[in-house]
Design a protein around this motif. Structure first.
Motif, PDB file in Angstrom:
ATOM      1  N   THR A 181      62.221   2.380  77.456  1.00 44.81           N
ATOM      2  CA  THR A 181      62.775   1.865  76.202  1.00 44.81           C
ATOM      3  C   THR A 181      64.270   1.618  76.316  1.00 44.81           C
ATOM      4  OG1 THR A 181      61.080   3.008  74.891  1.00 44.81           O
ATOM      5  CG2 THR A 181      63.107   2.376  73.749  1.00 44.81           C
ATOM      6  N   VAL A 182      64.996   2.590  76.865  1.00 47.01           N
ATOM      7  CA  VAL A 182      66.446   2.453  76.989  1.00 47.01           C
ATOM      8  C   VAL A 182      66.801   1.288  77.911  1.00 47.01           C
ATOM      9  CG1 VAL A 182      68.535   3.570  77.856  1.00 47.01           C
ATOM     10  CG2 VAL A 182      66.910   4.870  76.463  1.00 47.01           C
ATOM     11  N   GLU A 183      66.130   1.194  79.046  1.00 48.04           N
ATOM     12  CA  GLU A 183      66.427   0.118  79.992  1.00 48.04           C
ATOM     13  C   GLU A 183      66.125  -1.251  79.383  1.00 48.04           C
ATOM     14  OE1 GLU A 183      65.690   2.550  84.188  1.00 48.04           O
ATOM     15  OE2 GLU A 183      64.178   1.141  83.456  1.00 48.04           O
ATOM     16  N   LYS A 184      65.028  -1.353  78.671  1.00 51.37           N
ATOM     17  CA  LYS A 184      64.634  -2.636  78.084  1.00 51.37           C
ATOM     18  C   LYS A 184      65.614  -3.083  77.013  1.00 51.37           C
ATOM     19  CE  LYS A 184      60.747  -4.966  75.809  1.00 51.37           C
ATOM     20  NZ  LYS A 184      59.341  -4.807  75.332  1.00 51.37           N
ATOM     21  N   ILE A 185      66.001  -2.172  76.134  1.00 50.88           N
ATOM     22  CA  ILE A 185      66.886  -2.547  75.037  1.00 50.88           C
ATOM     23  C   ILE A 185      68.312  -2.777  75.531  1.00 50.88           C
ATOM     24  CG2 ILE A 185      67.919  -1.732  72.882  1.00 50.88           C
ATOM     25  CD1 ILE A 185      65.219  -0.490  72.219  1.00 50.88           C
ATOM     26  N   ALA A 186      68.774  -1.959  76.475  1.00 54.39           N
ATOM     27  CA  ALA A 186      70.123  -2.163  77.024  1.00 54.39           C
ATOM     28  C   ALA A 186      70.242  -3.524  77.694  1.00 54.39           C
ATOM     29  CB  ALA A 186      70.464  -1.054  78.006  1.00 54.39           C
ATOM     30  N   ALA A 187      69.144  -4.017  78.240  1.00 54.72           N
ATOM     31  CA  ALA A 187      69.168  -5.320  78.907  1.00 54.72           C
ATOM     32  C   ALA A 187      69.374  -6.474  77.932  1.00 54.72           C
ATOM     33  CB  ALA A 187      67.870  -5.527  79.678  1.00 54.72           C
TER      34      ALA A 187
ATOM     35  N   LEU B  41      71.690  -2.626  68.226  1.00 49.97           N
ATOM     36  CA  LEU B  41      71.173  -1.972  69.419  1.00 49.97           C
ATOM     37  C   LEU B  41      70.724  -0.553  69.091  1.00 49.97           C
ATOM     38  CD1 LEU B  41      70.752  -2.056  72.509  1.00 49.97           C
ATOM     39  CD2 LEU B  41      73.108  -1.266  72.755  1.00 49.97           C
ATOM     40  N   ALA B  42      71.531   0.185  68.354  1.00 51.40           N
ATOM     41  CA  ALA B  42      71.166   1.548  67.958  1.00 51.40           C
ATOM     42  C   ALA B  42      69.934   1.550  67.072  1.00 51.40           C
ATOM     43  CB  ALA B  42      72.340   2.218  67.253  1.00 51.40           C
ATOM     44  N   ASP B  43      69.845   0.584  66.152  1.00 48.27           N
ATOM     45  CA  ASP B  43      68.668   0.494  65.275  1.00 48.27           C
ATOM     46  C   ASP B  43      67.401   0.222  66.086  1.00 48.27           C
ATOM     47  OD1 ASP B  43      70.270   0.946  63.083  1.00 48.27           O
ATOM     48  OD2 ASP B  43      70.386  -1.159  62.488  1.00 48.27           O
ATOM     49  N   ALA B  44      67.503  -0.648  67.063  1.00 48.98           N
ATOM     50  CA  ALA B  44      66.339  -0.963  67.902  1.00 48.98           C
ATOM     51  C   ALA B  44      65.876   0.265  68.672  1.00 48.98           C
ATOM     52  CB  ALA B  44      66.679  -2.099  68.862  1.00 48.98           C
ATOM     53  N   LEU B  45      66.818   1.076  69.150  1.00 50.14           N
ATOM     54  CA  LEU B  45      66.458   2.299  69.862  1.00 50.14           C
ATOM     55  C   LEU B  45      65.768   3.287  68.925  1.00 50.14           C
ATOM     56  CD1 LEU B  45      69.692   2.712  72.005  1.00 50.14           C
ATOM     57  CD2 LEU B  45      67.380   2.440  72.923  1.00 50.14           C
ATOM     58  N   ARG B  46      66.314   3.462  67.725  1.00 50.15           N
ATOM     59  CA  ARG B  46      65.713   4.407  66.781  1.00 50.15           C
ATOM     60  C   ARG B  46      64.290   4.005  66.426  1.00 50.15           C
ATOM     61  NH1 ARG B  46      70.989   4.053  64.578  1.00 50.15           N
ATOM     62  NH2 ARG B  46      72.155   5.999  64.911  1.00 50.15           N
ATOM     63  N   GLU B  47      64.037   2.711  66.296  1.00 47.09           N
ATOM     64  CA  GLU B  47      62.707   2.229  65.929  1.00 47.09           C
ATOM     65  C   GLU B  47      61.672   2.494  67.016  1.00 47.09           C
ATOM     66  OE1 GLU B  47      63.190  -1.892  65.121  1.00 47.09           O
ATOM     67  OE2 GLU B  47      64.312  -1.573  63.252  1.00 47.09           O
ATOM     68  N   ARG B  48      62.111   2.544  68.273  1.00 45.12           N
ATOM     69  CA  ARG B  48      61.172   2.611  69.388  1.00 45.12           C
ATOM     70  C   ARG B  48      61.077   3.984  70.046  1.00 45.12           C
ATOM     71  NH1 ARG B  48      63.213  -2.246  68.678  1.00 45.12           N
ATOM     72  NH2 ARG B  48      61.994  -4.129  69.119  1.00 45.12           N
ATOM     73  N   LEU B  49      62.019   4.870  69.727  1.00 45.94           N
ATOM     74  CA  LEU B  49      61.971   6.209  70.319  1.00 45.94           C
ATOM     75  C   LEU B  49      60.977   7.092  69.563  1.00 45.94           C
ATOM     76  CD1 LEU B  49      65.783   6.801  70.959  1.00 45.94           C
ATOM     77  CD2 LEU B  49      64.015   6.476  72.706  1.00 45.94           C
ATOM     78  N   PRO B  50      60.362   8.063  70.245  1.00 40.67           N
ATOM     79  CA  PRO B  50      59.434   8.981  69.566  1.00 40.67           C
ATOM     80  C   PRO B  50      60.148   9.763  68.471  1.00 40.67           C
ATOM     81  CG  PRO B  50      59.300   9.195  71.966  1.00 40.67           C
ATOM     82  CD  PRO B  50      60.499   8.350  71.681  1.00 40.67           C
TER      83      PRO B  50
END
Length: 237
Positions: free
Chosen positions: A8-14, A41-50
């Motif tokens: 998830t982190v690698e995909k969104i950071a890209a 970017l932070a919102d996208a991470l929050r949506e996809r993290l467990p």
């Protein structure tokens, strides 16, 4: 879960776009342009993290990013009862990812890492930084401590964002890192990675470090005691 978080982190950071136009010239402009990129970017991470309590630093090294430099990374850390239990930090420019789980170890790109085996500060590569929010008392303490470390180590460099430099100590590419000031957002994840790799994490005086501690030190086991002494401006020279 760790594999999912890494992906998830690698995909969104890209997806982070390259900065457009000249670097910001005022603080307000810097903050505005940073927020425009960091928030989605932070919102996208929050949506996809467990589910769980996540400390997210979507762009650690924001100043470098906005200046068009490659030294920035994305870091996410899962916290339970105030303690980091899982952390991932990814550098898009390097194409490298550090990760750790409490009690299970630390890795760079899937390979187990360990701290440096050095025992002499004179041969050590040290890093340092300071929190992005102003802390005058911490800055004064940093100024008092700096000469001792400059006298003791082989070299002092600022080699990127805080979380990445701490992770580099975990892998042995750097030998120690210190910081004066409170900066839990940038330190929690790196501290877990470093501890799981066998580095010693403490405050500047060698005490147990927590997220609200006034300073931070991480060092290879064979260097930690000497680093504590080097940062003490009251010791005999």
């Amino acid at each position: 879960m760790l594999t999912h978080v890494i992906q998830t982190v690698e995909k969104i950071a890209a997806t982070v776009p390259a900065p457009v136009g000249p670097a910001p010239v005022t603080l307000s402009e810097l903050l505005q342009r940073f927020t425009e990129v960091d928030r989605p970017l932070a919102d996208a991470l929050r949506e996809r993290l467990p589910g769980g309590e996540w400390v997210i630093d979507a762009i650690d090294g924001a100043v470098q990013y906005l200046q068009g430099l490659p030294q920035w990374c994305t870091t996410v850390t899962l916290v339970r009862d105030g303690e980091a239990v899982l952390s991932v930090t990814h550098s898009p420019a390097l194409g490298e990812t550090y990760a750790a789980e409490r009690g299970k170890g630390a890795w760079r790109d899937g390979r187990v890492i360990s701290a440096s085996g050095k025992t002499s500060l004179a041969a050590a590569l040290a890093g340092t930084s300071h929190p992005h929010h102003r802390q005058p008392e911490a800055n004064a303490a940093a100024g008092r401590a700096l000469p001792g470390m400059l006298d003791a180590v082989g070299a002092v460099r600022g080699l990127g964002p805080t979380s990445w430099q701490v992770a580099e100590v975990a892998s042995g590419r750097m030998d120690l890192f210190w910081l004066f000031g409170r900066d839990a957002e940038n330190l929690l994840g790196g501290a877990l990675i470093a501890a799981e790799a066998g580095a010693v994490v403490s405050t500047a005086d060698g005490s147990r470090w927590t997220g609200d501690a006034p300073d931070f030190l991480v060092a290879a086991p064979g260097l930690h005691g000497a680093a504590v002494l080097a940062l003490d401006p009251t010791r005999d020279r």
